[in-house]
Write a protein that holds these residues in place. Structure first.
Motif, short mmCIF file in Angstrom:
data_model
loop_
_atom_site.label_atom_id
_atom_site.label_comp_id
_atom_site.label_asym_id
_atom_site.label_seq_id
_atom_site.Cartn_x
_atom_site.Cartn_y
_atom_site.Cartn_z
N HIS A 402 0.84 -1.20 0.00
CA HIS A 402 0.00 0.00 0.00
C HIS A 402 0.87 1.25 0.00
CE1 HIS A 402 -3.92 -2.00 0.51
NE2 HIS A 402 -3.24 -2.89 1.21
N ILE A 403 1.15 1.77 -1.20
CA ILE A 403 2.02 2.92 -1.36
C ILE A 403 1.38 4.17 -0.75
CG2 ILE A 403 3.08 4.43 -3.08
CD1 ILE A 403 3.40 1.90 -4.83
N TYR A 404 0.06 4.30 -0.85
CA TYR A 404 -0.60 5.47 -0.27
C TYR A 404 -0.33 5.54 1.23
CZ TYR A 404 -4.15 8.94 0.84
OH TYR A 404 -4.78 10.08 1.29
N ASP A 405 -0.48 4.45 1.93
CA ASP A 405 -0.24 4.45 3.38
C ASP A 405 1.22 4.72 3.70
OD1 ASP A 405 -2.95 3.58 4.49
OD2 ASP A 405 -2.56 2.03 3.02
N LEU A 406 2.11 4.15 2.90
CA LEU A 406 3.55 4.41 3.08
C LEU A 406 3.83 5.90 3.00
CD1 LEU A 406 6.49 3.08 3.10
CD2 LEU A 406 6.40 3.39 0.62
N HIS A 407 3.26 6.58 2.03
CA HIS A 407 3.52 8.00 1.81
C HIS A 407 2.85 8.90 2.83
CE1 HIS A 407 4.64 7.74 -2.78
NE2 HIS A 407 5.41 7.01 -2.00
N HIS A 408 1.92 8.36 3.60
CA HIS A 408 1.20 9.16 4.59
C HIS A 408 1.56 8.74 6.02
CE1 HIS A 408 -1.72 11.39 1.94
NE2 HIS A 408 -1.21 10.51 1.10
N ASN A 409 2.68 8.07 6.16
CA ASN A 409 3.14 7.62 7.47
C ASN A 409 3.71 8.81 8.23
OD1 ASN A 409 4.64 6.57 9.63
ND2 ASN A 409 5.16 4.70 8.53
N PRO A 410 3.12 9.21 9.35
CA PRO A 410 3.58 10.40 10.07
C PRO A 410 4.97 10.24 10.68
CG PRO A 410 1.88 9.27 11.33
CD PRO A 410 1.93 8.60 9.99
N ASP A 411 5.42 9.01 10.88
CA ASP A 411 6.77 8.81 11.40
C ASP A 411 7.82 9.09 10.34
OD1 ASP A 411 5.82 8.05 13.90
OD2 ASP A 411 5.64 5.94 13.32
N ILE A 412 7.43 8.97 9.09
CA ILE A 412 8.36 9.28 7.99
C ILE A 412 8.16 10.71 7.51
CG2 ILE A 412 9.07 8.61 5.66
CD1 ILE A 412 7.86 5.82 6.24
N TYR A 413 6.92 11.13 7.41
CA TYR A 413 6.57 12.46 6.92
C TYR A 413 5.73 13.18 7.98
CZ TYR A 413 7.92 10.31 2.49
OH TYR A 413 8.61 9.66 1.50
#
Length: 501
Positions: A402-413
């Motif tokens: 799930h790329i969408y969830d990866l890109h919206h991870n608050p620990d990363i971004y």
């Protein structure tokens, strides 16, 4: 009523027989996947089907809720098929960096009647052969020649917006889709589309129809199975759309092949050497000289690129224009960069000019972080995998990434819903996990057209901002995202276009 009951009975019996046939095989995987966190099943037979048998917007929300609740990994089951849903960058790296996991999962079988087993859906040696044939078509020496076509089609798009800009807003999706279709047709196929003939209009409508039908099949999971799909209420429409799509493609190929040996090199520099051949010409050459592809194979790849080459870029441009309209400071900075690089903002950019536009590139990267066109990919594991959190995924397991969830991870971004191009400054990227940003996938099976897409997006935004100031109508808080073949909004995106003085 009797016919409906008989049809339903046949479908249910078919599902049961299919389920029993593969039950033993799936049970072995289920024992290990059963240790993963998972949303509750509707019942023991159909798994999570009813969670996903709802509207596309609710399915999208459901996956986002599951992603937050069960991070970093969870399992789902649709009928007898178990899958692991992957959410953290460490696991993306484990899977995508290993070429043994290159095979696409059964999810992609629904594309096969349209796209066959082209670059998107094929596996193994066939995929490797096709990738090798097509890679030179995206060499920078070829891409340089395409920028002129992007500029020409952008100019036509700008003229459409000029005719409509006295309205309170423009619903941009259909105009952007037509721009992207025309761009991919001329750059990759050497075919100019004007959409002023019945044949071309029917083709564009068939692409729209097939997209809606495939989404219907996704939201009614039993119709993903080929032999059950004949009972779908959309089946006859699907057959008609496929006939239109394949007929059009075959005609384009036949026309190009007939004229292939007499292409005027002075008109298109992309034909002056083998490495500069455009995609369709590479395929024809591979057929005539190397005998590694046949007519059906060429058709598969043309259909694949007409779909992938326009749809992903079109939705990215839709989201980019919305976000640029919503962030005046970003819009002004992009415009100032355009003027700085070009001298005159209305000058036509070259390949080198577009490469210099670093702020615009960061803004587009942030657009694709927030709204990755390909928001989800799925693979079949070719080897056992132990995830970063210690779960065992046996060989042949389906994994949904799930790329969408990866890109919206608050620990990363941090503050992940905020639009901030500076996230992609070099100093802000250097400590980020290399698999934390994947708008074009990663590994050996990454998108072959990513540089093509970025050039097209940059050229389009240069041309649009040279003539208009964009003002927001729709915003990230007003749009509704839906599950689709690619990331889309429930309704068209609206933007106000104000002529630039």
């Amino acid at each position: 009523m009797l016919v409906s009951t008989i049809t339903l009975s046949v479908v249910l019996i078919g599902v049961l027989l299919y389920y029993l046939k593969t039950l033993k095989h799936e049970f072995l995987k289920f024992r290990k996947l059963g240790k993963l966190p998972a949303p509750p099943c509707t019942n023991v037979i159909i798994g999570n089907v009813l969670h996903l048998h709802t509207s596309p917007e609710n399915i999208f929300k459901t996956f986002r809720q599951w992603g937050q609740k069960y991070y970093p990994i969870y399992s789902i089951r649709v009928l007898n098929v178990n899958a692991a849903c992957i959410l953290q960058p460490e696991d993306f790296e484990l899977i995508l960096s290993n070429s043994k996991n290159n095979d696409k999962s059964i999810v992609y079988r629904m594309f096969e009647e349209w796209l066959g087993t082209g670059l998107l859906t094929s596996n193994g040696r066939k995929w490797m052969t096709r990738r090798k044939i097509l890679t030179p078509g995206f060499h920078f020496s070829t891409l340089q020649q395409f920028v002129g076509i992007f500029n020409e089609e952008t100019e036509k798009l700008v003229e459409i917006f000029k005719m409509l800009c006295d309205q309170p807003f423009i619903s941009i999706n259909s105009h952007i889709t037509q721009f992207a279709l025309k761009s991919i047709a001329e750059t990759a196929m050497g075919t100019k589309l004007k959409f002023n003939t019945k044949k071309e209009i029917d083709y564009k409508q068939a692409i729209f129809n097939i997209g809606e039908i495939l989404v219907y099949r996704v939201t009614h999971g039993w119709y993903l199975l080929k032999y059950f799909n004949i009972f779908s209420p959309t089946y006859s429409t699907e057959r008609a759309a496929l006939k239109t799509l394949h007929s059009f493609t075959q005609e384009v190929i036949a026309d190009r092949e007939k004229n292939f040996s007499t292409v005027p090199t002075e008109e298109h520099d992309v034909y002056t050497s083998k490495k500069r051949l455009a995609m369709l010409d590479l395929l024809i050459t591979a057929k005539n000289e190397e005998r590694v592809i046949d007519d059906e194979g060429i058709r598969e790849e043309v259909d694949t690129f007409m779909f992938e080459g326009h749809d992903t870029t079109a939705v990215a441009l839709d989201f980019a224009l919305m976000l640029i309209a919503c962030h005046k400071q970003v819009q002004d900075q992009i415009y100032e960069e355009i003027k700085s690089v070009l001298g005159d903002a209305r000058a036509k950019p070259t390949y080198s000019d577009l490469q210099e536009m670093k702020y615009l590139e960061r803004a587009l990267k942030e657009v694709l972080r927030l709204y990755p066109s390909v928001h989800f990919i799925s693979r079949k594991l070719g080897d056992d995998v132990v995830t970063a959190s210690g779960y065992e995924l046996p060989k042949n397991t389906l994994v949904h990434l799930h790329i969408y969830d990866l890109h919206h991870n608050p620990d990363i971004y941090p503050d992940p819903e905020r639009f901030d191009p500076d996230r992609f400054l070099p100093e802000n990227c250097q400590n980020r996990h290399p698999f934390a940003y994947l708008p074009f996938s990663a590994g050996s099976r990454n998108s072959i057209g990513q540089r093509f897409a970025m050039l097209e997006l940059k050229a389009a935004i240069c041309g649009i901002l040279a003539h208009f100031v964009l003002e927001p109508v729709d915003t990230p808080s007003t749009i509704v995202l839906v599950v689709d073949l690619i990331l889309r909004t429930k309704d068209p995106i609206r933007v106000k276009f104000v002529p630039r003085l």
